[in-house]
Design a protein around this motif. Sequence first.
Motif, short mmCIF file in Angstrom:
data_model
loop_
_atom_site.label_atom_id
_atom_site.label_comp_id
_atom_site.label_asym_id
_atom_site.label_seq_id
_atom_site.Cartn_x
_atom_site.Cartn_y
_atom_site.Cartn_z
N LEU A 128 -3.03 10.08 -2.60
CA LEU A 128 -3.87 8.98 -2.14
C LEU A 128 -5.31 9.14 -2.64
O LEU A 128 -5.99 8.16 -2.95
CB LEU A 128 -3.86 8.90 -0.62
CG LEU A 128 -2.53 8.53 0.04
CD1 LEU A 128 -2.59 8.76 1.53
CD2 LEU A 128 -2.15 7.09 -0.27
N GLN A 140 -1.58 3.70 8.93
CA GLN A 140 -1.62 4.88 8.07
C GLN A 140 -0.69 5.99 8.58
O GLN A 140 -0.15 6.76 7.78
CB GLN A 140 -3.04 5.40 7.91
CG GLN A 140 -3.74 5.82 9.19
CD GLN A 140 -5.19 6.21 8.92
OE1 GLN A 140 -5.46 7.34 8.50
NE2 GLN A 140 -6.10 5.29 9.15
N GLY A 151 1.33 3.86 -2.98
CA GLY A 151 0.96 5.24 -2.69
C GLY A 151 2.06 6.21 -3.09
O GLY A 151 1.81 7.24 -3.72
N SER A 177 -5.70 6.18 -5.77
CA SER A 177 -5.64 5.43 -4.52
C SER A 177 -4.92 4.09 -4.69
O SER A 177 -5.26 3.32 -5.58
CB SER A 177 -7.05 5.17 -4.00
OG SER A 177 -7.77 6.37 -3.86
N PRO A 178 -3.95 3.79 -3.81
CA PRO A 178 -3.27 2.50 -3.91
C PRO A 178 -4.20 1.33 -3.63
O PRO A 178 -4.09 0.29 -4.27
CB PRO A 178 -2.16 2.60 -2.86
CG PRO A 178 -2.53 3.73 -1.96
CD PRO A 178 -3.36 4.66 -2.78
N THR A 209 0.83 -1.21 0.00
CA THR A 209 0.00 0.00 0.00
C THR A 209 0.87 1.26 0.00
O THR A 209 0.61 2.19 -0.76
CB THR A 209 -0.94 0.00 1.22
OG1 THR A 209 -0.18 -0.30 2.40
CG2 THR A 209 -2.03 -1.04 1.07
N THR A 210 1.90 1.27 0.84
CA THR A 210 2.78 2.44 0.90
C THR A 210 3.61 2.58 -0.37
O THR A 210 3.76 3.68 -0.91
CB THR A 210 3.71 2.35 2.13
OG1 THR A 210 2.93 2.09 3.29
CG2 THR A 210 4.47 3.64 2.31
N GLY A 214 -8.78 6.75 0.99
CA GLY A 214 -7.65 5.98 0.50
C GLY A 214 -7.10 5.00 1.53
O GLY A 214 -6.52 3.98 1.17
#
Length: 392
Positions: free
Chosen positions: A272, A344, A239, A276-277, A235-236, A333
């Motif tokens: 994000l 997050q 992103g 969005s990832p 995800t990161t 996101g």
Amino acid sequence: MGGFPSTDVDPFAPEFLGDPYPAYAALRSLGPVVTMERYGISAMAGYAEVEPALKDWRTYISGEGVGLAGMNPALPKPLTLQIDPPDHDKGRRVLGRTLSPGVARRLRETFQKEAEIKVAELLERGSFDAMADLAEAYPMKVFPDAIGIRPDGREKLLAWSTFVFNSFGPENDILIASREAGLAAQAWIMECCVRSALQPDSLGMMIYEAADSGEITEHEALHLVRPFLTAGVDTTINGIGNVLLALATHPEQFQKLREKPELARNAFEEGLRYDSPVQTFFRTTSRDVEIGGGVIPAHRKVLLFMASANRDPLRWADADSFNIERPATGHVGFGAGIHACVGQMIARLEGELILAELARRVKTIELTGEPERLLNNSLRGLRRMPVRVTAA
């Protein structure tokens, strides 16, 4: 079903995943709820429906799985994402405490140093792959270091995480292609997350301290470290990669960032929102739900298009434009409600610090070739992004 418009669109088809935003606009135009005939599910694509559904855990439950097929027996039993209160609360509480303000301050100092090292190295090279050499390399150094896992074999984290997010979709070619490498990596992941394998004074060890105090069991601690590690990788990476692509293709926005490096946090938030990832998650209705003039029956899978909600023009002015000065607060996101991404804070820290360092040190970011998409049933990201940078 339920009096809603229907569509035969396949949201997991390669052509959809490659460029979903026109399809999202078409889905939003059909109404608040759409029946997706191919999979026999309901779907929501507008912000006014998606955001409240993410927060209403009693009606739209996660305990029957956040994927199309329900709980995946190939994955370890969840303690946070695919579980509902009250069982959800214990693990969430432990993870939340692990990410205290004091821990955040300590991480910020370490992450900042690594951002400086990484950007200096890339400026020396001039041309590089912004995915492998930056969007992947930076998070894959700082985040596993913070969890306390060993440095060798970390590429297995990507294989495992890619498979996990693919498994939330259907049994298609995309999932099948990721399964062998993903499952092969599973044993390594579990080995890295046991107490004896972790570094002292790490986030992972802090979770085991909750087992020492009797708050959770040793087994539960292991199964909290693992998803914490898994969820903080792809995800990161995606992103950061997506916002780098947005900045490279919107040079006027990168110029704004150079003039005001303090916009780095907001630039990451806008990235994000804009691309969005995490594109989608499923929920299951616990009861009949009256909405939009129809009824979603109980025990029905509902696909929530989070990335579509983040581009909804009813919520965001000029929704399809990338603007780092936009107030992006309220995007989904990272999800929303009790199941919002527990890591997050760390993802935001990584995004902010790497963008701020680029703003201070880099004059231009230019694509030197066509970026290559990496298709995933739940995530949106890139396989490669060739770029050239010049020093400020």
